[in-house]
Design a protein around this motif. Structure first.
Motif, PDB file in Angstrom:
ATOM      1  N   VAL A 142       0.837  -1.200   0.000  1.00 42.57           N
ATOM      2  CA  VAL A 142       0.000   0.000   0.000  1.00 42.57           C
ATOM      3  C   VAL A 142       0.875   1.255   0.000  1.00 42.57           C
ATOM      4  CG1 VAL A 142      -1.729   1.297   1.289  1.00 42.57           C
ATOM      5  CG2 VAL A 142      -1.891  -1.197   1.143  1.00 42.57           C
ATOM      6  N   CYS A 143       1.894   1.254   0.858  1.00 41.67           N
ATOM      7  CA  CYS A 143       2.804   2.409   0.918  1.00 41.67           C
ATOM      8  C   CYS A 143       3.530   2.612  -0.410  1.00 41.67           C
ATOM      9  CB  CYS A 143       3.816   2.221   2.043  1.00 41.67           C
ATOM     10  SG  CYS A 143       3.101   2.301   3.702  1.00 41.67           S
ATOM     11  N   PHE A 144       3.887   1.499  -1.056  1.00 43.64           N
ATOM     12  CA  PHE A 144       4.593   1.596  -2.329  1.00 43.64           C
ATOM     13  C   PHE A 144       3.741   2.321  -3.372  1.00 43.64           C
ATOM     14  CE2 PHE A 144       5.334   0.000  -6.609  1.00 43.64           C
ATOM     15  CZ  PHE A 144       6.692   0.207  -6.762  1.00 43.64           C
ATOM     16  N   PHE A 145       2.486   1.921  -3.505  1.00 42.22           N
ATOM     17  CA  PHE A 145       1.628   2.528  -4.525  1.00 42.22           C
ATOM     18  C   PHE A 145       1.304   3.988  -4.186  1.00 42.22           C
ATOM     19  CE2 PHE A 145       0.599  -2.022  -5.311  1.00 42.22           C
ATOM     20  CZ  PHE A 145       1.029  -2.057  -6.634  1.00 42.22           C
ATOM     21  N   LEU A 146       1.156   4.289  -2.899  1.00 46.82           N
ATOM     22  CA  LEU A 146       0.926   5.678  -2.511  1.00 46.82           C
ATOM     23  C   LEU A 146       2.141   6.537  -2.823  1.00 46.82           C
ATOM     24  CD1 LEU A 146      -0.951   5.271   0.901  1.00 46.82           C
ATOM     25  CD2 LEU A 146      -1.918   6.025  -1.298  1.00 46.82           C
ATOM     26  N   CYS A 147       3.331   6.021  -2.499  1.00 47.50           N
ATOM     27  CA  CYS A 147       4.562   6.769  -2.769  1.00 47.50           C
ATOM     28  C   CYS A 147       4.790   6.937  -4.273  1.00 47.50           C
ATOM     29  CB  CYS A 147       5.751   6.056  -2.136  1.00 47.50           C
ATOM     30  SG  CYS A 147       5.764   6.092  -0.328  1.00 47.50           S
TER      31      CYS A 147
ATOM     32  N   VAL B   9       2.541   9.767  -5.413  1.00 50.80           N
ATOM     33  CA  VAL B   9       3.075  11.061  -4.971  1.00 50.80           C
ATOM     34  C   VAL B   9       4.305  11.426  -5.787  1.00 50.80           C
ATOM     35  CG1 VAL B   9       4.145  12.274  -3.040  1.00 50.80           C
ATOM     36  CG2 VAL B   9       2.128  10.840  -2.650  1.00 50.80           C
ATOM     37  N   LEU B  10       5.169  10.454  -6.030  1.00 49.19           N
ATOM     38  CA  LEU B  10       6.376  10.721  -6.814  1.00 49.19           C
ATOM     39  C   LEU B  10       6.025  11.165  -8.227  1.00 49.19           C
ATOM     40  CD1 LEU B  10       9.459  10.620  -7.089  1.00 49.19           C
ATOM     41  CD2 LEU B  10       9.241   8.200  -7.725  1.00 49.19           C
ATOM     42  N   ALA B  11       5.018  10.541  -8.831  1.00 49.55           N
ATOM     43  CA  ALA B  11       4.602  10.941 -10.173  1.00 49.55           C
ATOM     44  C   ALA B  11       4.129  12.392 -10.187  1.00 49.55           C
ATOM     45  CB  ALA B  11       3.494  10.017 -10.677  1.00 49.55           C
ATOM     46  N   VAL B  12       3.375  12.794  -9.173  1.00 51.91           N
ATOM     47  CA  VAL B  12       2.895  14.178  -9.087  1.00 51.91           C
ATOM     48  C   VAL B  12       4.072  15.142  -8.924  1.00 51.91           C
ATOM     49  CG1 VAL B  12       1.531  15.799  -7.723  1.00 51.91           C
ATOM     50  CG2 VAL B  12       0.646  13.502  -8.176  1.00 51.91           C
ATOM     51  N   VAL B  13       5.027  14.774  -8.076  1.00 51.35           N
ATOM     52  CA  VAL B  13       6.203  15.622  -7.859  1.00 51.35           C
ATOM     53  C   VAL B  13       7.019  15.757  -9.144  1.00 51.35           C
ATOM     54  CG1 VAL B  13       8.394  15.793  -6.613  1.00 51.35           C
ATOM     55  CG2 VAL B  13       6.318  15.116  -5.394  1.00 51.35           C
ATOM     56  N   ILE B  14       7.179  14.655  -9.870  1.00 49.89           N
ATOM     57  CA  ILE B  14       7.930  14.704 -11.129  1.00 49.89           C
ATOM     58  C   ILE B  14       7.242  15.618 -12.130  1.00 49.89           C
ATOM     59  CG2 ILE B  14       8.596  13.332 -13.140  1.00 49.89           C
ATOM     60  CD1 ILE B  14       9.139  11.003 -11.239  1.00 49.89           C
ATOM     61  N   VAL B  15       5.922  15.502 -12.221  1.00 52.88           N
ATOM     62  CA  VAL B  15       5.178  16.347 -13.161  1.00 52.88           C
ATOM     63  C   VAL B  15       5.356  17.821 -12.810  1.00 52.88           C
ATOM     64  CG1 VAL B  15       2.848  17.012 -13.864  1.00 52.88           C
ATOM     65  CG2 VAL B  15       3.492  14.598 -13.815  1.00 52.88           C
ATOM     66  N   LYS B  16       5.354  18.140 -11.539  1.00 53.96           N
ATOM     67  CA  LYS B  16       5.438  19.541 -11.113  1.00 53.96           C
ATOM     68  C   LYS B  16       6.846  20.118 -11.270  1.00 53.96           C
ATOM     69  CE  LYS B  16       4.415  22.702  -7.312  1.00 53.96           C
ATOM     70  NZ  LYS B  16       3.695  23.637  -8.219  1.00 53.96           N
ATOM     71  N   TYR B  17       7.874  19.335 -10.899  1.00 54.71           N
ATOM     72  CA  TYR B  17       9.216  19.893 -10.803  1.00 54.71           C
ATOM     73  C   TYR B  17      10.193  19.382 -11.867  1.00 54.71           C
ATOM     74  CZ  TYR B  17       7.648  21.479  -6.214  1.00 54.71           C
ATOM     75  OH  TYR B  17       6.956  22.081  -5.195  1.00 54.71           O
TER      76      TYR B  17
ATOM     77  N   ALA C 284      -3.456   8.680 -16.031  1.00 55.24           N
ATOM     78  CA  ALA C 284      -3.192   7.892 -17.242  1.00 55.24           C
ATOM     79  C   ALA C 284      -1.836   7.198 -17.156  1.00 55.24           C
ATOM     80  CB  ALA C 284      -3.240   8.798 -18.475  1.00 55.24           C
ATOM     81  N   TYR C 285      -0.849   7.882 -16.599  1.00 55.44           N
ATOM     82  CA  TYR C 285       0.469   7.258 -16.445  1.00 55.44           C
ATOM     83  C   TYR C 285       0.384   6.024 -15.551  1.00 55.44           C
ATOM     84  CZ  TYR C 285       2.125  11.853 -18.091  1.00 55.44           C
ATOM     85  OH  TYR C 285       2.335  13.002 -18.799  1.00 55.44           O
TER      86      TYR C 285
END
Length: 651
Positions: free
Chosen positions: A410-415, A418-426, A463-464
């Protein structure tokens, strides 16, 4: 002098070569003519029409073709500083034209050489898939003499991959770069099945260097992917004797036990369809421990790949960077968003292949809502395969049990989300070439998605993730059954089994044991009826593929479909075949034609057939756009730019 006195643009040399290759296949009992006919009926008209419409070098060909022609004339001191890749393609062109075309390189003959390369790719890719299937049966020396229909069909579809097949009519480096990497991969698979020696090691170095002469980033696929697979092969071949797994009383006991088992080669490397994120963690950990504890054996196997890496490092030091020319526009950077774009690109091109994954998701959702579908066996869930150990006497073990068995995934999929969102932003990098060159399809993909608005950019995260789940699920293959769960070879991690396991009976000397140390049931024999083509790849191979893909992509600031060719090829080689279920639901059996279709689907992979049709359709559309929709660049005031040259759409 060439061996033939033929017109410069004669197609005879390539036709003769392909005829000889097909004759060899026929004599060996492999008489499939499908791709040869397809290549000639699809590839030759495409090449001829492209040369008629764009007779002069087009786009990057303005660098590649003059350079190849200079080499054909023996002018090896001539070099265009705008070329970023090594001279392997031009050396190959000079050699080929000296033998077959009297050293005369025309635009047509150079392009036709690429069509030959695409056909060769289908042969080598088929052979590679053949060895992969053979390794799953552990009878490689015998079974590689015959090819399954799925292995051949996989090779055909790899050669038809639209981003690759498009360049069968243009003189780019992609075709022969992919061919030489596949030749190196075939050599790697031969080393695993037939053993190795000094000559094999030297040949491996030569093939590795040849891939670097085609393109620098091939070093990742040769050194990291193939070298990593051979390192895993070494630690697996240690085959330590099985021992009984005790009931652990403390975290220290558990750590010492598994550290000891990993150090002697009892690694955790289950089939991918039996693994989850926590298994990926222990697969990497156990393999690293085994390799570090057996350095001599590992280095003895992988030294050719280390030599290739050293040669590449020497080149970088001499050159002052990775690329040869135009360094200002090809500066290496960290572009993590490439690993997000990977999944929807795969999902688009391999949409027919991921149909089983989509069906599985829909079926699972339906079962949770309405109960199991009648006649459909319920797959073994990860919870069933990974029951926790009996209540531990210490709090540390109880906490570790909870973290590994329940919380980690569960933690893996949540992280990951979150990582995908951070990559998209920064870390969304838009290269100037992407914005400036409207001849490439990627210009329009970015224009109508990522560049449209911040809302669309973040909405694409869904989608990713969905694409990644479908692609990874299809790589894993069919969901594990209860029968699969009994074959616990190379399963060795904490809290996988519910009780201590006794070691299997000793095998006869010289006969390798198929049992793993910790969770093996000695009374269960492997199912020989399972088709090797449908076997799920090992977790280690999937993780090495993912890591190599990341290394080859994240350093490139420019997003081009051509950069994804090799990641897609190696993913496609690992994808197992799919067949229709033996007992479809009764409500479906009543529909007309379902019985016949289900029977056909038990013999061939229908998704591979659909993939072939899809690739042909995409190729035909892109060919038509390239040939029939040229345009000219104009300035704001209506003046023609780029000397009024015709521009064309391409990958």
């Amino acid at each position: 002098m060439g061996i033939m006195k033929l017109p410069v643009d004669s197609p005879v040399p390539e036709t003769v070569i392909l005829g000889l290759l097909q004759a060899r296949r026929f004599l060996s009992g492999q008489s499939a003519w499908g791709f040869y006919l397809l290549a000639w009926f699809l590839g030759s008209p495409w090449l001829n029409r492209a040369t008629q419409s764009a007779s002069a070098p087009y786009l990057d060909e303005v660098f590649h073709i003059p350079q190849a022609q200079a080499y054909c004339e023996g002018k090896f001191g001539v070099w265009d500083d705008k070329i970023t890749t090594p001279p392997g393609l031009y050396l190959l062109a000079a050699l080929y034209h000296r033998v077959f075309r009297n050293s005369i390189c025309s635009v047509y003959s150079l392009r036709r050489m690429n069509l030959l390369g695409v056909v060769l790719i289908h042969l080598v890719a088929s052979r590679c898939r053949q060895y992969i299937e053979a390794s799953s049966r552990e009878k490689a020396r015998v079974s590689t003499t015959s090819s399954s229909s799925y292995a051949y069909h996989t090779g055909v579809n790899i050669a038809l991959f639209p981003v690759l097949f498009f360049f069968s009519a243009l003189f780019y480096t992609d075709v022969y770069s992919a061919l030489f990497v596949l030749l190196a991969y075939q050599n790697h698979l031969v080393r695993l099945s037939d053993g190795k020696g000094v000559l094999s090691d030297i040949w491996t170095v030569c093939l590795g260097v040849s891939t670097l002469l085609m393109r620098q980033t091939n070093v990742f696929w040769v050194v990291v992917y193939m070298g990593g697979l051979e390192a895993v092969h070494v630690v697996k071949s240690l085959k330590p004797p099985a021992v009984e797994k005790p009931a652990f009383k403390s975290l220290g006991e558990l750590t010492r036990f598994y550290a000891c088992r990993y150090s002697v080669g009892d690694i955790h490397d289950p089939p991918l369809n039996l693994s989850s994120p926590v298994d990926w963690l222990f697969c990497g950990l156990s393999t690293a421990v085994a390799a570090l504890c057996n350095p001599v054996k590992v280095l003895k196997q992988v030294w050719p790949y280390i030599s290739v890496a050293a040669i590449f490092a020497g080149f970088v030091a001499w050159n002052g960077g990775v690329v040869l020319g135009d360094k200002s526009n090809h500066v290496a950077t960290i572009h993590l968003a490439q690993m997000l774009y990977l999944w929807p690109l795969f999902a688009f091109f391999s949409a027919p292949v991921i149909i089983p994954s989509a069906i599985s998701i829909l079926s699972t959702t339906y079962e949770r809502v309405a109960g199991p579908i009648s006649g459909t066996p319920t797959p073994l869930s990860q919870a069933q395969a990974s029951k926790p150990v009996s209540p531990s006497p210490t709090a540390s073990l109880q906490i570790l049990d909870f973290l590994i068995s329940r919380a980690f995934n569960v933690c893996f999929f949540l992280c990951a989300t979150v990582l995908a969102v951070v990559i998209v932003k920064y870390n969304t990098i838009i290269h100037p070439f992407t914005l400036a060159d409207n001849r490439h399809y990627m210009f329009y993909v970015f224009r109508y998605t990522i560049l449209r608005s911040q809302t669309v950019r973040f909405a694409l995260v869904g989608a990713y993730i969905a694409s990644a789940y479908l692609i990874w699920s299809r790589l894993a293959g069919s969901a594990p059954t209860e029968e699969d769960s009994r074959d616990t070879k190379y399963i060795s991690r904490p809290f996988y089994s519910s009780k201590p396991v006794k070691p299997p009976q000793a095998t006869k000397p010289g006969k390798p044991s198929t049992a793993s140390t910790t969770d093996t049931n000695p009374d269960v024999k492997p199912d020989d009826t399972v088709s090797a083509s449908s076997a799920s790849p090992p977790t280690s191979a999937a993780l090495l593929w993912l890591g190599t893909t990341a290394l080859s992509l994240v350093s490139a600031p420019l997003v081009e479909p051509r950069y994804f060719i090799l990641p897609w090829i190696f993913w496609r080689l690992l994808v197992p075949s799919w067949s229709t279920p033996p007992h479809p639901p009764a409500r479906l059996q009543a529909l007309p034609g379902v019985g016949w279709l289900n029977s056909l689907g038990r013999r061939i992979d229908l998704t591979a057939v659909l993939e072939t049709a899809w690739f042909v359709a995409v190729n035909l559309v892109t060919f038509w756009i390239f040939l029939s929709r040229p345009y000219q660049w104009r300035s704001v005031d209506g003046r023609f730019l780029d000397q009024a040259r015709w521009q064309r759409f391409m990958w």
